[in-house]
Design a protein around this motif. Sequence first.
Motif, short mmCIF file in Angstrom:
data_model
loop_
_atom_site.label_atom_id
_atom_site.label_comp_id
_atom_site.label_asym_id
_atom_site.label_seq_id
_atom_site.Cartn_x
_atom_site.Cartn_y
_atom_site.Cartn_z
N ARG A 189 -5.12 -1.03 1.36
CA ARG A 189 -4.68 0.32 0.97
C ARG A 189 -4.33 0.35 -0.52
NH1 ARG A 189 0.22 2.24 4.04
NH2 ARG A 189 0.77 0.03 3.90
N THR A 190 -3.73 -0.73 -0.98
CA THR A 190 -3.37 -0.80 -2.40
C THR A 190 -4.62 -0.68 -3.27
OG1 THR A 190 -1.45 -2.18 -1.92
CG2 THR A 190 -2.29 -2.23 -4.17
N SER A 191 -5.63 -1.49 -2.97
CA SER A 191 -6.88 -1.47 -3.74
C SER A 191 -7.54 -0.10 -3.70
CB SER A 191 -7.85 -2.53 -3.20
OG SER A 191 -7.38 -3.82 -3.47
N GLN A 192 -7.54 0.49 -2.51
CA GLN A 192 -8.23 1.77 -2.32
C GLN A 192 -7.47 2.93 -2.96
OE1 GLN A 192 -11.23 2.26 -0.71
NE2 GLN A 192 -11.47 0.06 -0.39
N THR A 193 -6.17 2.78 -3.15
CA THR A 193 -5.34 3.88 -3.65
C THR A 193 -5.14 3.84 -5.16
OG1 THR A 193 -4.15 3.86 -1.54
CG2 THR A 193 -3.12 5.06 -3.35
N ALA A 194 -5.12 2.64 -5.73
CA ALA A 194 -4.84 2.50 -7.17
C ALA A 194 -5.91 3.16 -8.02
CB ALA A 194 -4.74 1.02 -7.53
N ASN A 195 -5.57 3.48 -9.25
CA ASN A 195 -6.54 4.03 -10.21
C ASN A 195 -7.48 2.95 -10.71
OD1 ASN A 195 -3.79 5.60 -10.64
ND2 ASN A 195 -5.45 7.03 -11.12
N ILE A 196 -6.91 1.78 -10.96
CA ILE A 196 -7.69 0.64 -11.43
C ILE A 196 -7.28 -0.59 -10.62
CG2 ILE A 196 -8.23 -0.88 -13.38
CD1 ILE A 196 -7.53 1.45 -15.26
N THR A 197 -8.25 -1.17 -9.91
CA THR A 197 -7.98 -2.35 -9.09
C THR A 197 -8.72 -3.55 -9.67
OG1 THR A 197 -7.78 -0.97 -7.11
CG2 THR A 197 -8.11 -3.34 -6.78
N ILE A 198 -7.96 -4.55 -10.05
CA ILE A 198 -8.54 -5.81 -10.51
C ILE A 198 -8.61 -6.73 -9.30
CG2 ILE A 198 -8.29 -7.78 -12.07
CD1 ILE A 198 -6.54 -5.91 -13.86
N VAL A 199 -9.81 -6.92 -8.76
CA VAL A 199 -9.99 -7.76 -7.58
C VAL A 199 -10.18 -9.19 -8.07
CG1 VAL A 199 -11.31 -8.15 -5.47
CG2 VAL A 199 -11.03 -5.82 -6.34
N ASP A 200 -9.06 -9.87 -8.20
CA ASP A 200 -9.07 -11.22 -8.76
C ASP A 200 -7.75 -11.90 -8.44
OD1 ASP A 200 -10.09 -13.40 -10.12
OD2 ASP A 200 -9.75 -12.58 -12.13
N ASN A 201 -7.74 -13.20 -8.57
CA ASN A 201 -6.49 -13.95 -8.42
C ASN A 201 -5.59 -13.64 -9.60
OD1 ASN A 201 -4.54 -16.18 -8.51
ND2 ASN A 201 -5.83 -17.13 -6.95
N VAL A 202 -4.35 -13.32 -9.34
CA VAL A 202 -3.44 -12.88 -10.39
C VAL A 202 -3.27 -13.95 -11.47
CG1 VAL A 202 -1.33 -13.69 -9.23
CG2 VAL A 202 -1.23 -11.75 -10.81
N GLY A 251 0.80 -1.22 0.00
CA GLY A 251 0.00 0.00 0.00
C GLY A 251 0.83 1.27 0.00
N ASP A 252 1.95 1.26 0.74
CA ASP A 252 2.74 2.49 0.83
C ASP A 252 3.37 2.85 -0.50
OD1 ASP A 252 4.43 0.31 0.97
OD2 ASP A 252 5.77 1.18 2.47
N ARG A 253 3.79 1.83 -1.27
CA ARG A 253 4.40 2.16 -2.56
C ARG A 253 3.34 2.57 -3.58
NH1 ARG A 253 7.83 -0.03 -7.27
NH2 ARG A 253 6.49 -1.85 -7.29
N THR A 254 2.16 1.99 -3.47
CA THR A 254 1.07 2.42 -4.35
C THR A 254 0.77 3.90 -4.12
OG1 THR A 254 0.11 0.20 -4.29
CG2 THR A 254 -1.31 1.96 -5.06
N MET A 255 0.73 4.29 -2.85
CA MET A 255 0.48 5.69 -2.52
C MET A 255 1.60 6.59 -3.03
SD MET A 255 -0.93 5.08 1.37
CE MET A 255 -1.36 6.77 1.74
N ILE A 261 -3.47 -5.66 -9.11
CA ILE A 261 -4.27 -6.88 -9.00
C ILE A 261 -4.20 -7.29 -7.54
CG2 ILE A 261 -4.59 -9.26 -9.80
CD1 ILE A 261 -2.98 -8.47 -12.32
N ASP A 262 -5.33 -7.25 -6.85
CA ASP A 262 -5.35 -7.45 -5.40
C ASP A 262 -6.67 -8.10 -5.02
OD1 ASP A 262 -5.40 -7.18 -2.58
OD2 ASP A 262 -4.16 -5.38 -2.68
N LEU A 263 -6.61 -9.24 -4.35
CA LEU A 263 -7.83 -9.95 -3.97
C LEU A 263 -8.58 -9.30 -2.81
CD1 LEU A 263 -6.60 -13.62 -4.39
CD2 LEU A 263 -8.75 -12.72 -5.31
N ASN A 264 -7.94 -8.38 -2.11
CA ASN A 264 -8.57 -7.71 -0.97
C ASN A 264 -9.05 -6.33 -1.39
OD1 ASN A 264 -9.29 -6.51 1.41
ND2 ASN A 264 -7.29 -6.70 2.40
N PRO A 265 -10.35 -6.14 -1.58
CA PRO A 265 -10.87 -4.83 -2.01
C PRO A 265 -10.76 -3.76 -0.92
CG PRO A 265 -12.69 -6.30 -1.51
CD PRO A 265 -11.44 -7.13 -1.42
N LYS A 310 1.89 8.86 -11.17
CA LYS A 310 1.71 7.67 -11.99
C LYS A 310 0.25 7.20 -11.96
CE LYS A 310 6.25 7.64 -11.83
NZ LYS A 310 7.06 8.22 -12.93
N THR A 311 -0.19 6.63 -13.06
CA THR A 311 -1.45 5.91 -13.08
C THR A 311 -1.14 4.48 -12.67
OG1 THR A 311 -2.42 7.27 -14.82
CG2 THR A 311 -3.36 5.09 -14.51
#
Length: 254
Positions: free
Chosen positions: A188-201, A165-169, A181-185, A176-177
Amino acid sequence: MPLIPKSHPRVKSLLIREKLVNGFDKGLVAKEGLLAQGRGEAFDYLLGEKTNKSASHAIKAAAAQLLVAEMPVISVNGNIAALCPKQIVKLSNQIKANLEVNLFYTNEKRKQAIVKILKKNGANKILGTKSTSSKKLPGIDSARRIVDKDGIFVADVVVVPLEDGDRTMALRKAGKTVITIDLNPLSRTSQTANITIVDNVTRAIDLLINESKKLSKKNQKSLLKIINEFDNKKNLRENVIQIKNNLTRRAKIA
């Protein structure tokens, strides 16, 4: 790798575990990476262990974003190198993105092991391996602040599967845009990213490759329309609702 019967109801999950254990034995995966996988697997369980509609919409938006990018970069850590090296190289070729090795628990031996597996799967150019090319990303104190001056440091779009999460922030603050890809919606990563794919990589990468190939025939205007119509907050809400609905159904069965 131990024999896992194809008839086992969770054979795919068990195979993923074995890939990570094998990756650990080969020096690709940190011990902490095994723990992170367990946390993600719990959320995959709650999501029904399949790609839902929200994830499909996010994959489409991510593909469009990557196709309009001027300098996309895919960040690779040990878990990605162990789980889907062939697919990540294929994706980088499909969208003409650089690969950059970036590790939280970094050491030169593990970095070179990741480089080796990526090259074995067809990668030619891999960034993040030379100290002479290092730059520091502001706003982060971990080893992941070290990025390549020709890669993430100058990228406009960064794909960060299984990210901190800290590096995404820090990446967002650097302009950066960010696609993750993060299974946990709720992360912090999911909440901070521009586009979050909530799925198994392991599912999402293949779908992202296919979607990128399909959308590559679209013009710039059509791609920008897909991006502008995507709402990541709505996407995350829908995934939380999906988890709630799955739990409600389970509660009725129990």
